[in-house]
Design an enzyme around this catalytic site. Structure first.
Site, PDB file in Angstrom:
ATOM      1  N   ALA A 193       0.849  -1.192   0.000  1.00 19.56           N
ATOM      2  CA  ALA A 193       0.000   0.000   0.000  1.00 19.56           C
ATOM      3  C   ALA A 193       0.884   1.241   0.000  1.00 19.56           C
ATOM      4  CB  ALA A 193      -0.900  -0.011   1.224  1.00 19.56           C
ATOM      5  N   CYS A 194       0.280   2.380  -0.270  1.00 15.09           N
ATOM      6  CA  CYS A 194       0.975   3.664  -0.219  1.00 15.09           C
ATOM      7  C   CYS A 194       1.677   3.807   1.127  1.00 15.09           C
ATOM      8  CB  CYS A 194      -0.046   4.792  -0.394  1.00 15.09           C
ATOM      9  SG  CYS A 194       0.644   6.442  -0.259  1.00 15.09           S
TER      10      CYS A 194
END
Lengths: 82, 138
Positions: free
Chosen positions: A21-22
């Site tokens: 994920a970011c």
């Protein structure tokens, strides 16, 4: 560039950041480009929705050339030239 | 010269620490220098005995279980791993406020989780903000 043109590019390095994920894909992209030579092309695979906006903006600020993205089944391919 | 982000990190709440971890990774990706000054409740979270603890979520405590479950399902790094990752990828300095350290019986670096490299006074934070491009209070 069209999807067809993007898919036919000569790729120097592939970064598979799918499943992270970011800011995972952004950090992986930065690391890869840091190890590459000017003019070389990286293909980044990301399943994180934010990457498609995040990486192009980042690339522009850093002076890299963002060529475009291709949507695959559940992930993106993004193309950046150093 | 690299741009600089300073952060007054007051919170000891792991949700905000996780958000801070994401922000500092973004800053490092942009080649910014980051200086974090850990104040008050933050210094408690950085104590060695609190490594891995996710009990302190100051706001929206009723969302805590859902939040932790989502972090695990999405394989999101812990806040400490985010901080480690940012330190490895760029120029990130973490300093514990001496007063905050004392409040939690942390008077030496060895009392903390390995992330901070200094214990400092507030004057250093104020001085550093004078040359910062971005200054956050979290």
């Amino acid at each position: 560039m069209t999807t067809e043109e993007l898919k036919n590019l000569q790729i120097d390095k592939v970064v598979d950041a799918r499943g992270t994920a970011c800011p995972g894909p952004l950090m992986a992209t930065k690391k890869a480009l840091g190890e590459m030579k000017s003019g070389e092309l990286v293909e980044v695979l990301s399943s994180d929705g934010g990457t498609k906006r995040d990486v192009p903006m980042w690339a522009e600020r850093k002076g890299f050339q963002y060529l475009g993205d291709v949507l695959e089944d559940g992930y993106f391919r993004l193309y950046i030239r150093k | 010269m690299a741009k600089k982000m300073t952060i007054a990190l007051y919170t000891g709440s792991f949700d905000k620490l996780t958000a801070t971890g994401v922000i500092i990774n973004g800053a490092v990706a942009d080649d910014m220098d980051v200086e974090i000054y850990v104040l008050m409740m933050g210094a408690n979270a950085f104590k060695k005995e609190n490594i891995g603890k996710m009990e302190n979520m100051a706001e929206l405590a009723d969302k805590k279980d859902e939040f932790i479950a989502s972090l695990e399902r999405l394989k999101i790094p812990t806040w400490m791993d985010f901080f480690k990752q940012a330190k490895e990828a760029g120029n990130v300095k973490i300093r514990i406020c001496g007063l905050a350290g004392k409040i939690w019986n942390g008077t030496e670096l060895e009392h903390f989780n390995g992330l901070p490299e200094d214990i400092c006074g507030i004057g250093e934070y104020i001085a550093s903000t004078q040359t910062a491009d971005v200054n956050l209070f979290i």
